[in-house]
Design an enzyme around this catalytic site. Structure first.
Site, PDB file in Angstrom:
ATOM      1  N   LEU A 112     -47.327-133.340   5.972  1.00 38.88           N
ATOM      2  CA  LEU A 112     -47.877-132.077   6.470  1.00 38.88           C
ATOM      3  C   LEU A 112     -47.116-131.678   7.734  1.00 38.88           C
ATOM      4  O   LEU A 112     -47.593-131.829   8.853  1.00 38.88           O
ATOM      5  CB  LEU A 112     -49.375-132.244   6.744  1.00 38.88           C
ATOM      6  CG  LEU A 112     -50.183-130.985   7.004  1.00 38.88           C
ATOM      7  CD1 LEU A 112     -50.056-129.995   5.861  1.00 38.88           C
ATOM      8  CD2 LEU A 112     -51.647-131.335   7.203  1.00 38.88           C
ATOM      9  N   HIS A 113     -45.887-131.183   7.542  1.00 38.17           N
ATOM     10  CA  HIS A 113     -45.059-130.767   8.668  1.00 38.17           C
ATOM     11  C   HIS A 113     -44.835-129.261   8.621  1.00 38.17           C
ATOM     12  O   HIS A 113     -45.661-128.553   8.059  1.00 38.17           O
ATOM     13  CB  HIS A 113     -43.762-131.577   8.689  1.00 38.17           C
ATOM     14  CG  HIS A 113     -44.004-133.014   9.059  1.00 38.17           C
ATOM     15  ND1 HIS A 113     -44.318-133.407  10.342  1.00 38.17           N
ATOM     16  CD2 HIS A 113     -44.054-134.134   8.307  1.00 38.17           C
ATOM     17  CE1 HIS A 113     -44.520-134.717  10.364  1.00 38.17           C
ATOM     18  NE2 HIS A 113     -44.369-135.176   9.137  1.00 38.17           N
ATOM     19  N   ALA A 114     -43.753-128.774   9.150  1.00 44.43           N
ATOM     20  CA  ALA A 114     -43.543-127.336   9.386  1.00 44.43           C
ATOM     21  C   ALA A 114     -43.955-126.397   8.252  1.00 44.43           C
ATOM     22  O   ALA A 114     -44.973-125.719   8.353  1.00 44.43           O
ATOM     23  CB  ALA A 114     -42.099-127.083   9.785  1.00 44.43           C
TER      24      ALA A 114
END
Length: 100
Positions: free
Chosen positions: A17-19
């Site tokens: 769950l990044h950028a």
């Protein structure tokens, strides 16, 4: 009585769950009237799923169980939609296919 719903889902996306996934997640959460929160553990801490800063700060990697809960109008629909988004790997495969 206010509606509420909760679920947990495994993050299988390679970068977690990044950028880009965080943007998609918060954008979808904001599309519901319900108050939506997420956590990396069943007992919290819980944070606002509509806050890109808070969602990105979680730095949830692949293999993390993401806990999602909502209360208010559309709570069940919000949780269901967010779980579905995570299970679809944030639609990243479709995005890469279009840009290739």
């Amino acid at each position: 009585m206010s509606a509420s719903a909760e679920a947990m889902v495994l993050i299988t996306h390679d970068v977690g769950l990044h950028a880009r996934p965080s943007v998609k997640f918060t954008k979808l959460a904001k599309s519901f009237a319900a108050e939506v929160e997420v956590a990396l553990a069943a007992n919290g801490p819980w944070f606002d799923a509509k806050s890109i800063v808070k969602v990105m700060a979680a730095k949830a990697p692949k293999g993390t169980l993401l806990y999602i809960r909502a209360k208010g109008d559309g709570a069940s629909e919000a949780v269901e939609a967010l779980v579905d988004l995570v299970q679809r790997d944030f639609d990243e495969e479709a995005d890469h296919a279009r840009s290739a």
